[in-house]
Scaffold this active site. Structure first.
Site, PDB file in Angstrom:
ATOM      1  N   GLU A 199     -23.964   6.787   8.289  1.00 40.50           N
ATOM      2  CA  GLU A 199     -24.344   8.199   8.088  1.00 40.50           C
ATOM      3  C   GLU A 199     -25.694   8.588   8.696  1.00 40.50           C
ATOM      4  OE1 GLU A 199     -24.117   9.373   4.013  1.00 40.50           O
ATOM      5  OE2 GLU A 199     -22.010   8.836   3.837  1.00 40.50           O
ATOM      6  N   GLU A 388     -15.889   5.125   2.986  1.00 37.38           N
ATOM      7  CA  GLU A 388     -16.356   5.474   1.638  1.00 37.38           C
ATOM      8  C   GLU A 388     -15.544   6.655   1.137  1.00 37.38           C
ATOM      9  OE1 GLU A 388     -20.575   6.254   0.960  1.00 37.38           O
ATOM     10  OE2 GLU A 388     -21.120   4.589   2.278  1.00 37.38           O
TER      11      GLU A 388
HETATM   12  C1  BG6 Z   1     -22.984   8.089   0.845  1.00 35.04           C
HETATM   13  C2  BG6 Z   1     -23.825   6.868   1.116  1.00 35.04           C
HETATM   14  O1  BG6 Z   1     -23.540   9.145   1.513  1.00 35.04           O
HETATM   15  O2  BG6 Z   1     -22.904   8.558  -0.451  1.00 35.04           O
HETATM   16  C3  BG6 Z   1     -23.954   5.948  -0.076  1.00 35.04           C
HETATM   17  O3  BG6 Z   1     -23.382   6.164   2.229  1.00 35.04           O
HETATM   18  C4  BG6 Z   1     -24.245   6.770  -1.305  1.00 35.04           C
HETATM   19  O4  BG6 Z   1     -24.961   5.024   0.204  1.00 35.04           O
HETATM   20  C5  BG6 Z   1     -23.108   7.742  -1.579  1.00 35.04           C
HETATM   21  O5  BG6 Z   1     -24.434   5.950  -2.400  1.00 35.04           O
HETATM   22  C6  BG6 Z   1     -23.393   8.659  -2.760  1.00 35.04           C
HETATM   23  O6  BG6 Z   1     -24.460   9.510  -2.457  1.00 35.04           O
HETATM   24  P1  BG6 Z   1     -25.764   9.735  -3.324  1.00 35.04           P
HETATM   25  O7  BG6 Z   1     -26.563  10.713  -2.561  1.00 35.04           O
HETATM   26  O8  BG6 Z   1     -25.301  10.284  -4.624  1.00 35.04           O
HETATM   27  O9  BG6 Z   1     -26.435   8.430  -3.476  1.00 35.04           O
END
Ligand code: BG6
Length: 487
Positions: A199, A388
Site C-alpha cells: 500500500e 487483505e
Molecule cells: C491495511 C494495512 O491498510 O489495513 C494493514 O495493510 C492494516 O497493515 C489494515 O492493519 C487496517 O488498517 P488500520 O488503519 O485500521 O490499521
C-alpha cells in the site's frame, strides 16, 4: 417486524431451552439445502499479518529502530500513545500462532519481513540473526504445510534511512532493491511468492503528506508527488532485484489498496464510468505500474507540482508482474457525469453502513467483485490475489457459564465476510482470475495510529496476558475453507 415486537420475540427465545439440549448427539441434524457459492479447486485460502503489527521484540537479536518505533514513541501520534514494542509478541509466540493457523485450516500465510531486522542500519552489513527469526517461522510453516507468502516492505523503514530522507531520497530505491536482493537470496529456497511493497498510499500519502503515519511529515505537494514517484521506482527496482537474486523460480507482485470505484447501477453507462474512474483515481500508483505512464489528467491536475521522471524510470516502474495483490476493504459508488471527467464519485450518506473504523471502513461487499474485475478488464491482469480483506468490530470478550475463558461472538464480522466472499465468488465465476484470499487478520494487533483500539483479528488477543481466543468468525472462516464455499 417492528422493533418492539422483535424485542418481544427475543424475550421468548431467551426463555427457550438451552441450545445444547436441542442438539443431543443422537438427533438427526437438519440437511443443508440450497446451492453454496463454490470456489475453484486449488483456491488458496490464507490469512495475513505484518511484522511491526505483530512481532514485538523490537530490540531482539540486533534489530535496528524503524520509523514506526520513532513515530509511536512520539507523544500524541498514536491512540493513547500505544506502541508495538510488545504487541502480539509473535516473535516469541510464532509457534502458537502457526498452530492457530493450522487449526483454522489456512493453506497460505502472508507475513512481512522487518527490514530493520535484516539491515539494522538499512544498508551495509546484514544481520544474520535478524533473518534467523524468519527461518524459524518458515520451518514451522513448512511443518504445518502452510505456504509462506512474503511482503518485503510493510512500512517499517529503518530509521537510519529516514534520517537520510527516507522515501524522499533518490537513493532509496537502490537501498530497497539491495535489501530485497539479499533477503531473497537467503530465503527463495523456501518462499516462492514475493511482494515488494504494501500500500503505497498508506505510508507515502499518510506518512509524508498528512503526517498521520510514520514518519509524520507534511511535505509540500510537489515534494510529495516526487516521493510517490520514488516509491514506485523502488518497487520496480525491487521486482527486478528479486528476479535476479532468486535461487528458485519465484512469482513477484505487490500488495496494493487500489482506491475503489464501482458502478452505482450495473448498466453499461455506469460500468463505463466506473472504468474511467478506477483508472484515474489510481493514476498515482497502480495505473502507472500497469501502463508505464502517468495519465494526462493526473499530470494536468498537478501542473507544476507533477513529478519529474524519465521514460527509463517508467519502464522500470512498469516491469511486468507475475501477479497483482489487492487489499480490499471497501469501494465507492460512481455515476456517469458530463465531460471532461465522465464520472462522479458519490459522497457517502452519513448513514452508510460501516465497521468500527468509522472513518474509512465502509461496508460494501461489491468491492470484492468490482475491484478485481476492473483490474482484469482494464489491464488484462492474469493472476490476482486478495492480499487483505477484513473488518474491525467492537469486539467484546463475553464470559458466561459455558465459556469461562470468554468468547467473542462477532456476528458483524461474519456478516461482512460472508457478503464479501459471495461477491468474490461471483467474480471468479465470471472469469476474474482471483487465485487466493488472505484474510486480515489472524490476530488482533497494533493497528498503526489506531494502536490497539481497532480489532481486526479472527483471534481475540488480550494484550495484557497475550492470551489468544478464537472468535466466532474464526469458526466461520474455517467452515468456508473446509467446504471451499460460502452460503
Ligand atoms: C491495511 C494495512 O491498510 O489495513 C494493514 O495493510 C492494516 O497493515 C489494515 O492493519 C487496517 O488498517 P488500520 O488503519 O485500521 O490499521
Amino acid at each position: 417486524m417492528q422493533r418492539r415486537s422483535f424485542l418481544k420475540s427475543a424475550a421468548t427465545l431467551a426463555a427457550a431451552p438451552a441450545l445444547s439440549s436441542l442438539f443431543d448427539s443422537s438427533a438427526q441434524l437438519p440437511a443443508i439445502t440450497g446451492t453454496p457459492a463454490r470456489f475453484p479447486e486449488g483456491f488458496l485460502w490464507g490469512t495475513a499479518t505484518a511484522a511491526y503489527q505483530v512481532e514485538g521484540a523490537v530490540h531482539a537479536d540486533g534489530r535496528g529502530p524503524s520509523v514506526w518505533d520513532t513515530f509511536s514513541h512520539t507523544p500524541g501520534k498514536t491512540f493513547h500513545n500505544e506502541t508495538a514494542d510488545v504487541t502480539d509478541d509473535d516473535f516469541h509466540r510464532y509457534k502458537q500462532d502457526v498452530a492457530l493457523m493450522k487449526d483454522l485450516g489456512v493453506q497460505g500465510y502472508r507475513f512481512s519481513i522487518a527490514w530493520p531486522r535484516v539491515f539494522p542500519q538499512g544498508t551495509g552489513t546484514p544481520n544474520p540473526k535478524g533473518l534467523d527469526f524468519y527461518k524459524r517461522l518458515l520451518d514451522e510453516l513448512q511443518a504445518a504445510n502452510i505456504q509462506p507468502v512474503c511482503t518485503l516492505f510493510h512500512w517499517d523503514l529503518p530509521q537510519a534511512l529516514q534520517d537520510k530522507g527516507g522515501w524522499t531520497n533518490p537513493a532509496i530505491g537502490h537501498a530497497f532493491a539491495d535489501y530485497a536482493a539479499y533477503t531473497v537470496s537467503q530465503l527463495s529456497d523456501r518462499i516462492t511468492h514475493w511482494m515488494t511493497i504494501n500500500e503505497f498510499g498508506s505510508y507515502i500519502d499518510a506518512g509524508y503528506g498528512e503526517g498521520i503515519s510514520a514518519p509524520g511529515l507534511r511535505l509540500p505537494r510537489a515534494e510529495l508527488m516526487q516521493t510517490r514517484h520514488l516509491a514506485l521506482l523502488g518497487h520496480g527496482l525491487a521486482v527486478q532485484a528479486i528476479r535476479a537474486a532468486a535461487k528458485n523460480p519465484v512469482e513477484v507482485g505487490l500488495a496494493h489498496d487500489a482506491p475503489g470505484a464501482m458502478p452505482a447501477i450495473e448498466d453499461p453507462a455506469h460500468i463505463r464510468a466506473a472504468e474511467i474512474a478506477f483508472r484515474e483515481i489510481n493514476a498515482q500508483y497502480l495505473t502507472a505500474i500497469m501502463e508505464g505512464r502517468y495519465t494526462d489528467r493526473y499530470l494536468h491536475t498537478l501542473g507544476a507540482d507533477a513529478p519529474h521522471f524519465t521514460d527509463a524510470e517508467l519502464k522500470i516502474i512498469s516491469t511486468p508482474l507475475d501477479f497483482l495483490g489487492i487489499n480490499i476493504y471497501t469501494t465507492q459508488e460512481v455515476i456517469p457525469a458530463p465531460a471532461p471527467d465522465h464520472f462522479l464519485q458519490v459522497p457517502r450518506p452519513a448513514s452508510y453502513p460501516h465497521a468500527a473504523s468509522r472513518d474509512w471502513l465502509f461496508f460494501n461487499p461489491q468491492a470484492t467483485y468490482w475491484t478485481p474485475k476492473l483490474v482484469s478488464t482494464l489491464w488484462g491482469v492474469k493472476k490476482i490475489y486478495i492480499t487483505e480483506n477484513g473488518y474491525s468490530s467492537d469486539d467484546v470478550l463475553r464470559v458466561d457459564a459455558q465459556n469461562p475463558g470468554g468468547r467473542v461472538l462477532d456476528t458483524d464480522r461474519i456478516l461482512y465476510l460472508r457478503n464479501y466472499l459471495v461477491q468474490l465468488q461471483r467474480g471468479i465465476a465470471d472469469g476474474v482470475p482471483v487465485h487466493g484470499y488472505f484474510l486480515w487478520s489472524l490476530l488482533d494487533n497494533f493497528e498503526w495510529a489506531s494502536g490497539f483500539s481497532k480489532r481486526f483479528g479472527l483471534t481475540y488477543v488480550d494484550f495484557q496476558t497475550e492470551k489468544r481466543t478464537p472468535k466466532l468468525s474464526f469458526d466461520f472462516y474455517r467452515h468456508v475453507i473446509q467446504t471451499n464455499s460460502v452460503f
